[in-house]
Motif scaffolding. Structure first.
Motif, short mmCIF file in Angstrom:
data_model
loop_
_atom_site.label_atom_id
_atom_site.label_comp_id
_atom_site.label_asym_id
_atom_site.label_seq_id
_atom_site.Cartn_x
_atom_site.Cartn_y
_atom_site.Cartn_z
N VAL A 28 91.82 -26.14 26.55
CA VAL A 28 92.30 -27.28 26.40
C VAL A 28 93.70 -27.39 26.16
N SER A 29 94.51 -28.72 26.48
CA SER A 29 95.85 -28.70 26.51
C SER A 29 96.33 -29.58 25.18
N ASP A 30 95.24 -29.85 24.30
CA ASP A 30 95.54 -30.64 23.17
C ASP A 30 96.66 -30.09 22.48
N PRO A 31 97.61 -30.85 21.69
CA PRO A 31 98.44 -30.13 20.69
C PRO A 31 97.84 -29.23 19.87
N VAL A 32 98.45 -28.30 19.35
CA VAL A 32 98.01 -27.38 18.12
C VAL A 32 99.07 -27.19 17.23
N SER A 33 98.99 -26.99 15.97
CA SER A 33 99.55 -26.60 14.74
C SER A 33 99.80 -25.24 14.68
N GLU A 34 99.05 -24.49 15.29
CA GLU A 34 99.08 -22.99 15.14
C GLU A 34 100.13 -22.35 16.10
N PRO A 35 100.71 -21.15 15.88
CA PRO A 35 101.75 -20.33 16.89
C PRO A 35 100.67 -20.09 18.12
N VAL A 36 101.53 -20.28 19.32
CA VAL A 36 101.09 -19.99 20.34
C VAL A 36 101.82 -18.61 20.76
N CYS A 37 101.13 -17.52 21.19
CA CYS A 37 101.75 -16.19 21.32
C CYS A 37 101.94 -16.31 23.16
N ALA A 38 102.71 -15.33 23.62
CA ALA A 38 103.07 -15.24 24.97
C ALA A 38 103.16 -13.59 25.29
N THR A 39 102.60 -13.14 26.44
CA THR A 39 102.65 -12.02 27.09
C THR A 39 103.92 -11.87 27.92
N PHE A 40 105.18 -11.17 27.51
CA PHE A 40 106.23 -11.19 28.50
C PHE A 40 106.05 -9.77 29.35
N LEU A 41 106.16 -10.28 30.67
CA LEU A 41 106.34 -9.25 31.58
C LEU A 41 107.78 -8.81 32.10
N GLY A 42 108.07 -7.42 32.23
CA GLY A 42 109.25 -7.15 32.58
C GLY A 42 109.39 -6.96 34.19
N PHE B 130 88.35 -26.71 34.17
CA PHE B 130 87.10 -27.34 34.44
C PHE B 130 86.16 -26.47 35.40
N HIS B 131 86.60 -25.86 36.24
CA HIS B 131 85.83 -25.14 37.13
C HIS B 131 84.80 -24.11 36.32
N SER B 132 85.07 -23.72 34.96
CA SER B 132 84.17 -23.03 34.27
C SER B 132 84.22 -23.94 32.78
N ASP B 133 84.61 -23.45 31.99
CA ASP B 133 84.10 -24.45 30.60
C ASP B 133 85.69 -24.97 30.17
N GLY B 134 86.60 -24.97 30.88
CA GLY B 134 87.83 -25.57 30.48
C GLY B 134 87.84 -26.94 30.51
N LYS B 135 89.09 -27.62 30.11
CA LYS B 135 88.88 -29.29 30.25
C LYS B 135 90.22 -29.39 31.03
N MET B 136 90.69 -28.65 31.73
CA MET B 136 92.01 -29.13 32.41
C MET B 136 91.66 -28.69 34.01
N SER B 137 92.80 -29.67 34.86
CA SER B 137 92.68 -29.01 36.17
C SER B 137 93.83 -28.09 36.34
N LEU B 138 93.89 -27.31 37.40
CA LEU B 138 94.90 -26.46 37.50
C LEU B 138 96.28 -26.87 37.30
N GLU B 139 96.63 -28.19 37.77
CA GLU B 139 97.79 -28.90 37.71
C GLU B 139 98.16 -29.08 36.48
N GLU B 140 96.99 -29.49 35.70
CA GLU B 140 97.32 -29.84 34.23
C GLU B 140 97.79 -28.59 33.39
N LEU B 141 96.80 -27.81 33.64
CA LEU B 141 97.08 -26.36 33.10
C LEU B 141 98.60 -25.81 33.31
N ALA B 142 99.04 -25.88 34.60
CA ALA B 142 100.47 -25.44 35.00
C ALA B 142 101.47 -26.24 34.22
N LEU B 143 101.37 -27.86 34.15
CA LEU B 143 102.30 -28.48 33.37
C LEU B 143 102.08 -28.11 31.71
N ALA B 144 100.97 -27.97 31.13
CA ALA B 144 100.85 -27.62 29.95
C ALA B 144 101.65 -26.32 29.57
#
Length: 340
Positions: A180-194, A14-28
């Motif tokens: 936002v951290s709302d539940p989603v039905s579409e797949p969530v992708c991740a970037t894996f770093l070696g 929420f420091h820009s246009d998000g709806k989460m605090s940093l802790e909420e983002l990390a928990l999600a």
């Protein structure tokens, strides 16, 4: 031994246009099986306050970042200590900003280059003139949820492929552009770093992996790729394979790690296709399953300067690319130059 850790590299609070605090983002992020996130708020770094405490409480690493949000494009920056101003960047002077980030040891990446732009999303479509793509560290080729089926991402993936074909060594990532951290039905992708050890901390190790191109992107099982030269050198994702005898053959080992973020995605029982793709076209295909997740074979490197693995199958009701590795690069030392 390389450990492949999942990250989300495009997030807002929420420091820009998000709806989460940093802790909420990390928990999600923790709930999604991620190991870390990059906070890339629009044109501000104030959301990073207290990030060390958030990491201690949640176990989620926070990579410091910033998304330059301009009329001519959005560029992600990571690993900077101090704010880098973007307001003097005309369409022809993006390299001024890139140089300022690199002076701090940071990285820059083009965000969602072909997303619809103004007036729906101001500056989301990339219009900056890049005179030297060697100065750009990565391109966000998959953006949003279920990214493989989006046409704008297909264009971005093609753009990355064209850059590789022109000889640029540039990484490709995914970015949810998470607000936002709302539940989603579409797949969530991740970037894996070696990660090859992190005695200096996981954040510097993650940034180093991205810098080296030790990157794999997936919505589900993790595609893997390694190539062994006739001389016995083994090159993994992001590495350079050096041919010393003039031989143009190599041994490829490919597979799918079904334990990666297990429980965060669903996949019907099936044979998945691992396609080995290069600047010279498709070099081979392998079938992999949960019971037989790896395969190997000999390939010809005639004319090959780079190669990657792409994983295909039925995912969320669509036959699609599920994930891909970044490139392994090929150099012919026998002739003293790269293969052409």
């Amino acid at each position: 031994m390389t450990e492949w850790l999942p990250f989300e590299l495009h997030c807002h609070t929420f420091h820009s246009d998000g709806k989460m605090s940093l802790e909420e983002l990390a928990l999600a992020a923790k709930a999604l099986g991620l190991r870390g996130v990059a906070l890339t708020d629009h044109n501000t770094m104030t959301g990073l306050a207290g990030r060390e405490e958030v990491t201690r409480k949640t176990g989620i690493e926070i990579i410091p970042g910033l998304e330059w949000t301009t009329f001519f494009g959005h560029m992600l920056t990571m690993g900077i200590r101090d704010y880098v101003d973007w307001r003097n960047l005309s369409p022809f002077h993006i390299h001024r900003g890139i140089e300022a980030v690199h002076r701090q040891g940071g990285l820059v990446g083009v965000a969602h280059p072909f997303r619809v732009g103004s007036p729906m999303c101001t500056g989301c479509f990339w219009e900056f003139e890049v005179t030297d793509w060697n100065e750009v560290d990565y391109v966000e080729v998959w953006s949003g949820l279920f990214p493989s089926i989006r046409k704008n991402n297909a264009r971005a993936f093609g753009m990355w492929t064209d850059l590789l074909n022109k000889g640029h060594r540039i990484a490709a990532t995914s970015g949810r552009d998470w607000h936002v951290s709302d539940p989603v039905s579409e797949p969530v992708c991740a970037t894996f770093l070696g990660i090859d050890g992190c005695a200096g901390g996981l954040v510097p190790a993650a940034l180093d992996a991205l810098r080296r191109g030790a990157v794999i992107v997936s919505m589900g099982p993790l595609p893997t790729l390694a190539v062994t030269s006739p001389e016995g050198q083994v090159a993994g994702v992001g590495d350079e394979l050096r041919l010393q005898t003039g031989s143009r053959s190599a041994r490829v080992a490919a597979g799918a790690d079904f334990s990666a973020r297990e429980g965060q995605w669903e996949l019907p029982e099936q044979k998945l296709t691992l396609r080995i793709v290069s600047n010279a076209g498709t070099l081979g295909e392998f079938a992999v399953t949960r019971s037989e997740p790896s395969a190997s074979g000999d390939i010809s490197l005639d004319g090959v300067r780079w190669l990657r693995a792409e994983l295909y199958g039925t995912f969320c009701g669509a036959h699609t690319m599920i994930g891909f590795t970044n490139a392994i690069y090929v150099r012919d030392l026998h002739g003293g130059s790269e293969l052409t």
